[in-house]
Design a protein around this motif. Structure first.
Motif, PDB file in Angstrom:
ATOM      1  N   SER A 144       1.141  -1.267  -0.106  1.00 36.81           N
ATOM      2  CA  SER A 144       0.150  -0.170   0.043  1.00 36.81           C
ATOM      3  C   SER A 144       0.971   1.290  -0.206  1.00 36.81           C
ATOM      4  N   CYS A 145       0.309   2.319  -0.335  1.00 35.40           N
ATOM      5  CA  CYS A 145       1.106   3.304  -0.368  1.00 35.40           C
ATOM      6  C   CYS A 145      -0.172   4.580  -0.425  1.00 35.40           C
ATOM      7  N   THR A 146       1.149   6.094  -0.201  1.00 34.11           N
ATOM      8  CA  THR A 146      -0.492   7.379   0.112  1.00 34.11           C
ATOM      9  C   THR A 146      -0.009   7.623  -1.450  1.00 34.11           C
ATOM     10  N   CYS A 147       0.647   7.020  -2.501  1.00 33.75           N
ATOM     11  CA  CYS A 147       0.269   8.061  -3.283  1.00 33.75           C
ATOM     12  C   CYS A 147      -1.373   7.208  -4.360  1.00 33.75           C
ATOM     13  N   PRO A 148      -1.396   8.368  -5.463  1.00 34.28           N
ATOM     14  CA  PRO A 148      -2.702   8.073  -6.054  1.00 34.28           C
ATOM     15  C   PRO A 148      -2.450   6.775  -7.056  1.00 34.28           C
ATOM     16  N   ASP A 149      -1.529   6.439  -6.614  1.00 30.08           N
ATOM     17  CA  ASP A 149      -2.007   4.500  -7.907  1.00 30.08           C
ATOM     18  C   ASP A 149      -2.343   4.531  -7.541  1.00 30.08           C
ATOM     19  N   ARG A 150      -2.849   2.786  -8.579  1.00 26.43           N
ATOM     20  CA  ARG A 150      -3.452   2.463  -7.422  1.00 26.43           C
ATOM     21  C   ARG A 150      -2.525   0.503  -7.773  1.00 26.43           C
ATOM     22  N   HIS A 152      -0.629  -2.525  -8.216  1.00 28.44           N
ATOM     23  CA  HIS A 152       0.026  -3.424  -7.646  1.00 28.44           C
ATOM     24  C   HIS A 152       0.746  -4.411  -7.788  1.00 28.44           C
ATOM     25  N   CYS A 154       2.266  -0.370  -6.519  1.00 27.12           N
ATOM     26  CA  CYS A 154       2.908   1.183  -7.535  1.00 27.12           C
ATOM     27  C   CYS A 154       4.952   1.371  -6.773  1.00 27.12           C
ATOM     28  N   THR A 380      -7.997  14.369   0.693  1.00 29.58           N
ATOM     29  CA  THR A 380      -7.413  13.643   1.643  1.00 29.58           C
ATOM     30  C   THR A 380      -7.120  14.112   3.207  1.00 29.58           C
TER      31      THR A 380
END
Length: 499
Positions: A144-150, A152, A154, A380
């Motif tokens: 998981s990451c806080t960047c907007p890229d979803r 799997h 990122c 967000t």
């Protein structure tokens, strides 16, 4: 690649150095390569993996925190604010650990290998036969990451995973920690199990010796002294040792003389107890422990001075990923305080003064929010960030905007956001001429603001003589600090458009 600190059930590793050679593998051990194989088998986009490898080789991954079930690090991307990447992995159940420790304790070679930071194939195979999930399988990692890229994963989470392979390569206990086992706890438990095993083996050996002794034939009984029934025919064999004197007594120098153990003092009664040997150790005396004589410890003579302090680091480090424990304070809230304390301590080491003397609770909240960018985006907000905004009577959006301005220029950047002013005309005329000469958009003037015709780009002139870039949606007027402040308006505007 030394461990810098240890907090509770986690280990914190400094940022690994860059490894620009694309032909250099991230791991050379078979278990490190097994980690990268599991990552690549579960990836849905090979292009993101390739970008993650590039980030890892360039040293974009900051301090790595490894805790039971997760790995966390801040990863620097194309924007100034780093992203918080995380990889989760299931921890093993107590019955898994029990079987794993039994597997290791049964073979001394396994213990020796772990102490040498090795994980032999034989140990992993034995763990697999005992149904112990030691190495991760495909799709077992949860990035998981806080960047907007979803994706799997990122590219930021992929970079973290590749750098973790280097940690595993150097120390397999990192993998055991991910599965929920602290290194010292595992070694202590192995020592206990090994001691119990040795005690059982010693007891079994003693019992075997006792059984063997009972099977041996017993020697004949020796007759009591004075009995004639068992006397040998040669009576000389019963004579005492030593030379015989004419009167039939043996020599006083004989080992069997009755006076050989008595004192030569004729006044000593023959039945008196032997004098006590005071040089013999007392049964209650313990071992002699090392120490320092008190008069030496309290001496006042001159001692050599302490060594010079180490130079301060160039910047404060990122906070570790604190564990979430029932009944304990919220770990994310604690990260605020840890980050703030580190920033204050670093500033004090560099300048000798504390530059973060807040003039109001609002300024203090803005500074705290700016020092922890991983908890918020432009639209967000985390729960902790929203609670911080409510504590100073603000909205999360306004606090986030103010924190971005603080990151641009500290107190001066916040002043530019909150306080328009009327500067002299000279800087504006020179700035507009420089922008036109650089073939950049024409800007209109409003107090200390220069805004393009589309209403998407803006430069704000601060009282410190620097230009602060802002962006907005077309015609929206929702201006947001973006990019770095610069004394040159051309540099400030081009730096924002290239970010």
């Amino acid at each position: 690649m030394s461990e810098t600190s240890r907090m509770g059930s986690g280990r914190v590793f400094p940022a690994l150095p860059a490894r620009p050679d694309p032909h250099t593998p991230f791991a050379t051990s078979w278990w490190g390569n097994a980690w990268t194989d599991a990552l690549e088998e579960s990836a849905l986009d090979q292009a993101r993996l390739a970008r993650g490898r590039t980030y890892a080789r360039e040293g974009a991954v900051d301090t790595i925190t490894v805790a039971p079930g997760r790995i966390v690090a801040y990863v620097h991307g194309s924007r100034p604010r780093p992203y918080r990447a995380e990889i989760r992995l299931r921890t093993m159940l107590p019955e898994h650990w029990d079987r794993f420790l039994d597997t290791v304790a049964t073979d001394p070679a396994h213990i020796a290998a772990l102490l040498d930071k090795e994980m032999p194939h034989a140990l992993a195979d034995a763990a697999a036969r005992a149904d112990v999930p030691l190495l991760p399988g495909a799709r077992e990692m949860a990035p998981s990451c806080t960047c907007p890229d979803r994706g799997h994963p990122c590219k930021h989470a992929a970079a973290l995973a590749y750098q973790t392979a280097r940690l595993l390569d150097a120390d397999p206990f990192v993998l055991l920690l991910l599965r929920g086992g602290e290194e010292q706890d595992l070694l202590d438990e192995l020592a206990h199990r090994n001691a119990r095993k040795s005690a059982v083996e010693a007891a079994e050996a003693a019992a075997a010796e006792l059984r063997a002794a009972r099977r041996k034939p017993r020697p004949a009984a020796i007759p009591p002294h004075g009995s004639d029934s068992m006397l040998p025919d040669d009576s000389d064999s019963m004579l005492p040792d030593g030379p015989v004197l004419p009167d039939g007594h043996t020599s006083p120098d004989s080992n069997t003389s009755p006076d050989s153990n008595t004192s030569p003092d004729s006044n000593t009664p023959p039945d008196a107890p032997a004098p006590q040997d005071h040089t013999a150790p007392h049964p209650h005396d313990g071992p002699v422990l090392p120490g320092v004589v008190a008069r030496e410890a309290l001496a006042t003579e001159y001692r050599s001075p302490l060594p010079a302090p180490l130079p301060p680091p160039p910047h404060p480090g990122e906070p570790p990923a604190l564990p979430s424990v029932p009944g304990a304070p919220d770990p994310t809230a604690l990260e605020f305080l840890v980050t703030d304390a580190a920033a204050r301590a670093h500033a004090y080491l560099m300048t000798g003064t504390d530059p973060f003397t807040a003039t109001s609770p609002w300024h203090d909240a803005v500074r705290l929010a700016a020092s922890h960018p991983g908890l918020t985006g432009r639209r967000t907000f985390s729960r902790q960030f929203a609670e911080l905004a409510r504590s100073v009577g603000s909205t999360a959006a306004d606090l986030s905007r103010a924190a971005a301005a603080w990151r641009q220029g500290g107190e001066a950047g916040l002043t530019v956001l909150e306080s328009p002013w009327d500067p002299p005309a000279g800087p504006f005329d020179r700035a507009r001429g420089a922008l036109v000469a650089a073939d950049l958009p024409r800007m209109t003037i409003d107090r200390n603001h220069l805004t393009d015709a589309e209403g998407t780009l803006q430069l704000r002139y601060g009282r410190d003589g620097r230009w602060y870039p802002y962006v907005s949606e077309p015609g929206g007027g929702d201006w947001w600090p973006e990019g770095e402040a610069d004394g040159d308006p051309v540099g400030a505007l081009t730096g924002m458009t290239e970010a």
